[in-house]
Motif scaffolding. Structure first.
Motif, PDB file in Angstrom:
ATOM      1  N   ASP A  35       3.402 -10.898  -5.376  1.00  0.00           N
ATOM      2  CA  ASP A  35       3.573 -11.427  -4.016  1.00  0.00           C
ATOM      3  C   ASP A  35       3.260 -12.918  -3.965  1.00  0.00           C
ATOM      4  OD1 ASP A  35       4.277 -11.263  -1.402  1.00  0.00           O
ATOM      5  OD2 ASP A  35       2.601 -10.028  -0.745  1.00  0.00           O
ATOM      6  N   LEU A  36       2.210 -13.346  -4.655  1.00  0.00           N
ATOM      7  CA  LEU A  36       1.864 -14.769  -4.683  1.00  0.00           C
ATOM      8  C   LEU A  36       2.969 -15.591  -5.349  1.00  0.00           C
ATOM      9  CD1 LEU A  36      -1.939 -14.576  -5.631  1.00  0.00           C
ATOM     10  CD2 LEU A  36      -0.990 -15.306  -3.442  1.00  0.00           C
ATOM     11  N   LYS A  37       3.509 -15.089  -6.468  1.00  0.00           N
ATOM     12  CA  LYS A  37       4.557 -15.829  -7.176  1.00  0.00           C
ATOM     13  C   LYS A  37       5.818 -15.946  -6.338  1.00  0.00           C
ATOM     14  CE  LYS A  37       5.267 -15.080 -11.516  1.00  0.00           C
ATOM     15  NZ  LYS A  37       5.511 -14.391 -12.807  1.00  0.00           N
ATOM     16  N   SER A  38       6.134 -14.911  -5.574  1.00  0.00           N
ATOM     17  CA  SER A  38       7.336 -14.975  -4.742  1.00  0.00           C
ATOM     18  C   SER A  38       7.153 -15.876  -3.522  1.00  0.00           C
ATOM     19  CB  SER A  38       7.718 -13.564  -4.278  1.00  0.00           C
ATOM     20  OG  SER A  38       6.717 -13.007  -3.453  1.00  0.00           O
ATOM     21  N   HIS A  39       5.946 -16.292  -3.252  1.00  0.00           N
ATOM     22  CA  HIS A  39       5.667 -17.215  -2.143  1.00  0.00           C
ATOM     23  C   HIS A  39       4.955 -18.466  -2.649  1.00  0.00           C
ATOM     24  CE1 HIS A  39       6.231 -13.354  -0.008  1.00  0.00           C
ATOM     25  NE2 HIS A  39       6.672 -14.109   0.992  1.00  0.00           N
ATOM     26  N   ALA A  40       5.388 -18.931  -3.813  1.00  0.00           N
ATOM     27  CA  ALA A  40       4.792 -20.144  -4.368  1.00  0.00           C
ATOM     28  C   ALA A  40       4.992 -21.313  -3.405  1.00  0.00           C
ATOM     29  CB  ALA A  40       5.423 -20.461  -5.726  1.00  0.00           C
ATOM     30  N   ASP A 100      -5.480  -2.325 -11.760  1.00  0.00           N
ATOM     31  CA  ASP A 100      -4.302  -2.913 -12.394  1.00  0.00           C
ATOM     32  C   ASP A 100      -3.127  -2.968 -11.423  1.00  0.00           C
ATOM     33  OD1 ASP A 100      -5.718  -3.187 -14.684  1.00  0.00           O
ATOM     34  OD2 ASP A 100      -4.942  -1.363 -15.636  1.00  0.00           O
ATOM     35  N   ALA A 101      -2.924  -1.922 -10.656  1.00  0.00           N
ATOM     36  CA  ALA A 101      -1.819  -1.912  -9.698  1.00  0.00           C
ATOM     37  C   ALA A 101      -2.034  -2.955  -8.607  1.00  0.00           C
ATOM     38  CB  ALA A 101      -1.682  -0.512  -9.091  1.00  0.00           C
ATOM     39  N   PHE A 102      -3.276  -3.090  -8.166  1.00  0.00           N
ATOM     40  CA  PHE A 102      -3.570  -4.083  -7.120  1.00  0.00           C
ATOM     41  C   PHE A 102      -3.329  -5.496  -7.652  1.00  0.00           C
ATOM     42  CE2 PHE A 102      -6.256  -6.940  -4.699  1.00  0.00           C
ATOM     43  CZ  PHE A 102      -6.111  -6.494  -3.383  1.00  0.00           C
ATOM     44  N   ALA A 103      -3.838  -5.780  -8.849  1.00  0.00           N
ATOM     45  CA  ALA A 103      -3.673  -7.113  -9.421  1.00  0.00           C
ATOM     46  C   ALA A 103      -2.203  -7.451  -9.643  1.00  0.00           C
ATOM     47  CB  ALA A 103      -4.449  -7.213 -10.735  1.00  0.00           C
ATOM     48  N   ALA A 104      -1.421  -6.494 -10.118  1.00  0.00           N
ATOM     49  CA  ALA A 104       0.003  -6.736 -10.363  1.00  0.00           C
ATOM     50  C   ALA A 104       0.752  -6.989  -9.060  1.00  0.00           C
ATOM     51  CB  ALA A 104       0.610  -5.551 -11.106  1.00  0.00           C
ATOM     52  N   ARG A 143      -7.335 -11.461 -14.195  1.00  0.00           N
ATOM     53  CA  ARG A 143      -6.100 -10.687 -14.384  1.00  0.00           C
ATOM     54  C   ARG A 143      -4.981 -11.210 -13.495  1.00  0.00           C
ATOM     55  NH1 ARG A 143      -7.204  -4.223 -15.184  1.00  0.00           N
ATOM     56  NH2 ARG A 143      -8.602  -4.366 -16.989  1.00  0.00           N
ATOM     57  N   ILE A 144      -5.315 -11.507 -12.248  1.00  0.00           N
ATOM     58  CA  ILE A 144      -4.295 -12.031 -11.329  1.00  0.00           C
ATOM     59  C   ILE A 144      -3.844 -13.414 -11.791  1.00  0.00           C
ATOM     60  CG2 ILE A 144      -3.843 -12.710  -8.943  1.00  0.00           C
ATOM     61  CD1 ILE A 144      -5.906 -10.629  -8.076  1.00  0.00           C
ATOM     62  N   ALA A 145      -4.807 -14.260 -12.230  1.00  0.00           N
ATOM     63  CA  ALA A 145      -4.457 -15.602 -12.683  1.00  0.00           C
ATOM     64  C   ALA A 145      -3.532 -15.557 -13.901  1.00  0.00           C
ATOM     65  CB  ALA A 145      -5.732 -16.383 -13.012  1.00  0.00           C
ATOM     66  N   GLU A 146      -3.804 -14.672 -14.824  1.00  0.00           N
ATOM     67  CA  GLU A 146      -2.940 -14.547 -16.002  1.00  0.00           C
ATOM     68  C   GLU A 146      -1.542 -14.098 -15.590  1.00  0.00           C
ATOM     69  OE1 GLU A 146      -4.875 -11.801 -18.541  1.00  0.00           O
ATOM     70  OE2 GLU A 146      -6.565 -13.134 -19.015  1.00  0.00           O
ATOM     71  N   TYR A 172      -4.605 -10.224   1.395  1.00  0.00           N
ATOM     72  CA  TYR A 172      -5.225  -9.373   0.388  1.00  0.00           C
ATOM     73  C   TYR A 172      -6.702  -9.777   0.283  1.00  0.00           C
ATOM     74  CZ  TYR A 172      -0.401  -8.475  -1.121  1.00  0.00           C
ATOM     75  OH  TYR A 172       0.934  -8.128  -1.167  1.00  0.00           O
ATOM     76  N   ALA A 173      -7.569  -8.798   0.183  1.00  0.00           N
ATOM     77  CA  ALA A 173      -9.003  -9.070   0.100  1.00  0.00           C
ATOM     78  C   ALA A 173      -9.614  -8.315  -1.067  1.00  0.00           C
ATOM     79  CB  ALA A 173      -9.709  -8.682   1.399  1.00  0.00           C
ATOM     80  N   ILE A 174     -10.353  -9.057  -1.900  1.00  0.00           N
ATOM     81  CA  ILE A 174     -11.149  -8.469  -2.978  1.00  0.00           C
ATOM     82  C   ILE A 174     -12.607  -8.767  -2.639  1.00  0.00           C
ATOM     83  CG2 ILE A 174     -11.657  -8.478  -5.444  1.00  0.00           C
ATOM     84  CD1 ILE A 174      -8.837  -9.620  -5.885  1.00  0.00           C
ATOM     85  N   GLU A 175     -13.419  -7.748  -2.443  1.00  0.00           N
ATOM     86  CA  GLU A 175     -14.791  -7.986  -2.007  1.00  0.00           C
ATOM     87  C   GLU A 175     -15.698  -6.854  -2.450  1.00  0.00           C
ATOM     88  OE1 GLU A 175     -14.287  -8.443   2.184  1.00  0.00           O
ATOM     89  OE2 GLU A 175     -14.228  -6.286   2.579  1.00  0.00           O
ATOM     90  N   THR A 176     -17.003  -7.157  -2.399  1.00  0.00           N
ATOM     91  CA  THR A 176     -18.009  -6.188  -2.819  1.00  0.00           C
ATOM     92  C   THR A 176     -18.752  -5.569  -1.646  1.00  0.00           C
ATOM     93  OG1 THR A 176     -19.684  -7.913  -3.036  1.00  0.00           O
ATOM     94  CG2 THR A 176     -18.344  -7.429  -4.970  1.00  0.00           C
TER      95      THR A 176
END
Length: 608
Positions: free
Chosen positions: A368-373, A359-363, A337-340, A307-311
């Protein structure tokens, strides 16, 4: 058979005491009858006179033998003669491998196989291992060193193009003082005088400005200089530096530290403005690790997900499975938002404008991150502010990635600091007249310093100004002394990779011009001008290499790495991220945003 050897034939003498005269008329008559090639050693032999024939018979019979030398004495005499002739040739024609050979080395065959030497190239304080191909003593090609952790056999575009710098005809070729060519001995005399004057005040007016230093040897030299001059200061400055990375680590861990990611074990990767597939410390290693997990037929597990977040468009964003383009002002809000969502303590920050897509991207990313902790990684780009770096560390901690896909190590840089703050302090000291001697080792701060520091104007007020640089640039023009800097393929040094692994930087050629390294300039200021770069680096590692030093030294040169020098893991964990203040206006940003970032092909312009 006699042990004596015949001397040259002695011809009969005339009554006048000299050799018998030659009849040139008979010679001309004989030559007129000759056909084809003919060879002779003297006119007497050509004339074939009876006297010459008698002399040759005496030689064959051994009756006309000189009693001066026997064979052994003659060999000794001739050997000394050849040795003296060779010594004269060596003093007049010193061996330099960059020019055609006077005497060809045994291991070099013209047109044969090339030789390869291991060395390292340093960019912004971090080293990448190289294997440099050499033909007839000339470096011709650079590739990655498979044994070096920062290259793993690959190389980036800067390593590929390093030979252009070496052979660049625009490189500085002479040492100058006020635009006049001077000898190195002239600078050594000036350095001795500067040291004597600065020693009176303990070095209160001495400042050393360098680029980011990762060399253990240069750091030790500068440390020794600061002990001799306790009032002196060492400042570092990189225009495309890593201040945000350092301050983000200090915000999260309470101290400076480096974070090393292992993408080989990462199933899910979140990049927040990090172009790790294109540039930055460890990018080659991470690219190798990432690409190995992108094969659908992989037997040891599924493909990774990015996943990439960029400007701005980057190589990493182009390879991402899911990419979110957001304004630079909204990156921190999306990261919070993702950290929370994953349980990291990063609440209370500014909220981004309502967006169903964001919001959909962050959720989705958080789930996905939590399921691959423990098998995920959050990477933050060097251009992001310290708060975003601290959020990234908090997310890795909440996901349990530390010790699995993330390691925290001691800083690779020899003297980590806030470089912008250090340069600003130097500018203030120059403006206040507190700097009497400024030694600039590399870089071009007159051109790269922020404009509001007025660096060029304040530099002109410094009494003694010295600049070591491969080019005569803006800073050189503003300094009295300009010293041409050697290329890394011309000088000895050492460096550390992104994981702390040390390597020896060994040259392949002697300096093409009258260049000097930073080690030699610092040694001159420290009162040891006779020390060469080779001796300085060897002495730094003497006693630090395991076992027999000579054997370990040769192994380090051969392999291009010093085994067992990777930085150990630090037992630290990030602190809770403090909430950010509310934005001044709770409305959606309008208009355009201007983003400054290093060019992945030119960096800060030094490779233009």
């Amino acid at each position: 058979m006699s042990d004596r050897r015949p001397s040259l034939p002695v011809l009969p003498e005339s009554a006048a005491g000299g050799p018998a005269p030659v009849d040139f008329a008979s010679l001309r008559a004989r030559l007129s009858t000759e056909r084809g090639a003919g060879y002779w050693r003297s006119l007497e032999e050509l004339a074939r006179t009876p006297e010459f024939a008698a002399a040759m018979r005496d030689v064959d019979n051994g009756s006309n033998v000189s009693e001066g030398f026997d064979r052994r004495e003659l060999a000794k005499f001739m050997g000394v003669s050849f040795a003296l002739a060779g010594l004269t040739a060596c003093t007049r024609q010193p061996a330099e491998k960059i020019v055609p050979y006077v005497r060809q080395p045994e291991e070099v065959i013209p047109g044969g196989k090339p030789l390869f030497f291991a060395t390292s190239m340093t960019v912004s304080g971090f080293a990448t291992g190289l294997l440099v191909e050499s033909h007839l003593g000339r470096p011709t090609k650079a590739e990655g060193n498979p044994l070096h952790p920062a290259s793993l056999g690959a190389t980036d575009l800067f390593g590929q193009a390093c030979l252009y710098d070496l052979y660049d005809p625009d490189r500085s070729q002479t040492l100058q003082y006020l635009d006049e060519i001077r000898a190195w001995a002239s600078f050594l005399g000036a350095a001795r005088q500067i040291a004597d004057e600065e020693r009176v005040t303990g070095g209160a007016g001495l400042r050393i400005l360098t680029e980011t230093v990762g060399s253990p040897t240069l750091a030790a030299q500068l440390g020794g200089l600061l002990r001799d001059f306790p009032g002196a200061r060492w400042i570092q400055w990189e225009p495309a530096g890593r201040d945000n990375v350092r301050e983000g680590a200090r915000l999260a861990f309470g101290e400076y530290a480096d974070v090393v990611a292992d993408l080989a074990n990462a199933d899910v990767i979140l990049s927040i403005g990090s172009d790790f597939l294109s540039c930055g410390p460890g990018s080659l290693a991470m690219t190798r690790q990432f690409s190995k997990r992108r094969r659908p037929e992989r037997e040891n597990g599924p493909m990774n997900r990015l996943y990439a977040i960029e400007t701005a468009s980057t190589v990493t964003g182009a390879n991402a499975d899911h990419r979110l383009a957001v304004p630079a002002s909204a990156v921190e809000a999306v990261a919070r938002r993702i950290a929370e969502a994953i349980g990291a303590a990063a609440g209370g920050g500014p909220s981004s404008p309502a967006s169903s897509r964001t919001d959909a991207f962050a959720a989705a990313v958080a789930a996905d991150l939590k399921s691959h902790a423990g098998r995920s990684v959050v990477l933050v780009g060097a251009e992001q502010p310290p708060a975003v770096h601290a959020i990234g560390h908090a997310m890795n901690a909440a996901l349990g990635n530390f010790g699995h896909t993330i390691r925290v190590i001691e800083p690779v840089e020899a003297n980590p600091s806030n470089e912008l703050a250090g340069l600003s302090e130097l500018a203030r000291d120059m403006a206040a007249g507190r700097v009497s001697t400024l030694v600039i080792l590399g870089g071009n701060p007159v051109f790269t310093a922020p404009a509001d520091l007025e660096f060029a104007a304040r530099l002109s007020g410094v009494k003694r100004r010295i600049h070591l640089s491969p080019y005569v640039d803006e800073t050189s023009a503003a300094c009295q002394w300009h010293i041409p800097q050697t290329h890394f393929l011309e000088s000895w040094s050492d460096a550390r990779a992104f994981d702390g692994t040390a390597s020896i930087v060994q040259p392949l050629v002697a300096p093409l011009y009258e260049g000097r390294s930073a080690h030699e300039v610092v040694a001159a200021l420290a009162g040891a001008p006779e020390s060469s770069g080779y001796e300085i680096v060897r002495n730094q590692w003497r006693g630090k290499l395991p076992g027999d030093f000579e054997g370990a030294w040769r192994r380090a040169l051969h392999d291009g790495v010093i085994a067992g020098t990777a930085s150990p893991e630090k037992a630290v964990r990030p602190r809770p991220v403090p909430p950010a203040g509310a934005p001044p206006a709770a409305k959606a940003p309008s208009g355009m945003e201007l983003v400054f970032r290093p060019d992945p092909k030119l960096l800060d312009g030094r490779f233009a």
